[in-house]
Design an enzyme around this catalytic site. Structure first.
Site, PDB file in Angstrom:
ATOM      1  N   SER A 103       1.678   2.025   4.540  1.00 29.87           N
ATOM      2  CA  SER A 103       0.319   1.549   4.809  1.00 29.87           C
ATOM      3  C   SER A 103       0.377   0.054   5.070  1.00 29.87           C
ATOM      4  O   SER A 103       1.321  -0.627   4.647  1.00 29.87           O
ATOM      5  CB  SER A 103      -0.591   1.835   3.606  1.00 29.87           C
ATOM      6  OG  SER A 103      -1.823   1.150   3.703  1.00 29.87           O
ATOM      7  N   TYR A 157      -2.518   1.440  -5.863  1.00 30.05           N
ATOM      8  CA  TYR A 157      -2.178   1.903  -4.515  1.00 30.05           C
ATOM      9  C   TYR A 157      -1.304   0.875  -3.797  1.00 30.05           C
ATOM     10  O   TYR A 157      -0.280   1.232  -3.194  1.00 30.05           O
ATOM     11  CB  TYR A 157      -3.454   2.166  -3.726  1.00 30.05           C
ATOM     12  CG  TYR A 157      -3.210   2.780  -2.368  1.00 30.05           C
ATOM     13  CD1 TYR A 157      -3.005   4.150  -2.241  1.00 30.05           C
ATOM     14  CD2 TYR A 157      -3.186   2.001  -1.219  1.00 30.05           C
ATOM     15  CE1 TYR A 157      -2.781   4.727  -0.997  1.00 30.05           C
ATOM     16  CE2 TYR A 157      -2.958   2.563   0.030  1.00 30.05           C
ATOM     17  CZ  TYR A 157      -2.758   3.921   0.132  1.00 30.05           C
ATOM     18  OH  TYR A 157      -2.529   4.483   1.366  1.00 30.05           O
TER      19      TYR A 157
END
EC number: 1.1.1.300
Length: 341
Positions: A197, A210
């Site tokens: 990501s 995350y």
């Protein structure tokens, strides 16, 4: 070699690498074939994983789909089988039309295999990997895609969810790679894809777990790539995929500044996967989508921290996750009320 001479050789190689990189931007390299190769995708039941499965199916790969949700994984498999039937029908029609066999892609044993696997559990990964080797064969392309997000501020996030995020988003890559890399090393052939990501390259508030998991898996991928280069295993390719926010519902509610959002909207999943597939099939080491992410990452590495904070506030990126977290919290409260908790 004399160190001075070696220095000039290295300088030339570095400059040549820039030339090759520029050429890849200007001239699209030829895509390699994955027809007949075993491709394993984790998190294949939905989102990007499902789209990756469909793209590899169109390229006649033999697919192995892993997901924790059996039903959604079977739904993906059904879509893959539909693509396979269309390909077989197209081949048959081409033969009837009188096209030479050399004009048709070589026949492949087009099959899809599904396995219910929780990649966050090490033993589950190893046991399922052993089943794959026995029932399907050795994996040539490994797409580590499975991911989760807790959606809580750090001090409100249960420890179990933090551990779960780290296990699925980061540790699982260790287990799957350890399971399938040995054979790749033996034959010096394979491809490992890490779906990370943009939040593995730079961070924001409210998603500490995350971001930590994605930063961790980016580090894992880069170290693995260097290890393969050090071992001179040039037949094993690696691709790191770092997309910006993708409109899959995973971060529903996330918002940057409204005046900026039209210029940097959430990515369409199809576009994201097509860009990733282009990188994979041309052996590109890394792909950031959109390309603006390359600039953002570079700026973050050279600017003072306070300058980065100013940029975040201007873009509305400093609190972009807060609406998403609020929605998650509201949904949790509604579920608890519905269940009488």
């Amino acid at each position: 070699m004399n160190i001075v001479v070696e220095f000039f050789v290295v300088t030339f190689k570095v400059l040549w690498a820039f030339v090759l990189a520029a050429a890849r931007w200007l001239v699209r390299p030829k895509e390699k074939s994955v027809a007949g190769q075993v491709c394993l995708i984790t998190g294949a039941g939905s989102g990007l994983g499902r789209l990756f499965a469909l793209e590899f199916a169109r390229r006649r790969a033999l697919l192995v789909l892993w997901d924790i949700n059996t039903q959604s994984n079977e739904e993906t498999a059904g879509m893959v089988r539909h693509i396979y039937r269309d390909l077989e029908a197209a081949d048959a029609a081409a033969l009837q039309a009188g096209k030479g066999e050399e004009e048709i892609l070589p026949p492949c044993n087009l099959q899809v295999f599904t396995y219910t696997c929780d990649v966050g559990k090490r033993e589950n990964v190893y046991l399922t990997a052993e089943r794959v080797r026995k029932e399907v064969g050795e994996v040539s392309v490994l797409v580590n895609n499975a991911g989760v997000v807790s959606g809580h501020h750090l001090l409100e996030c249960p420890d179990e969810l933090i551990e779960r995020t780290m296990m699925v988003n980061c540790h699982a890559h260790f287990w799957t790679t350890k399971a399938f890399l040995p054979t790749m090393l033996e034959i010096n052939h394979g491809h490992i894809v890490t779906v990370a990501s943009s939040l593995g390259l730079f961070s924001t508030a409210g998603v500490e777990d995350y971001c930590a998991s994605k930063f961790g898996v980016v580090g894992f991928h880069e170290s693995l790539s260097h290890e393969l280069k050090a071992a001179e295993k040039d037949g094993i390719k690696t691709t790191l995929v770092c997309p910006y926010l993708v409109d899959t519902g995973m971060f529903r509610g996330c918002r940057i500044r409204k005046e900026i959002e039209p210029f940097l909207p959430p990515l369409k999943p199809d576009y994201c996967v097509k860009q990733a597939m282009r990188a994979i099939l041309t052996d590109q080491p890394m792909v950031c989508t959109p390309r603006l992410m390359y600039i953002v990452t570079f700026m973050k590495s050279i600017l003072p921290f306070e300058a980065v904070v100013c940029m975040y506030r201007f873009l509305g990126a400093d609190k972009c996750m807060y609406p998403f977290i609020a929605q998650r919290k509201q949904a949790t409260n509604n579920n608890e009320a519905k269940n009488g908790i």
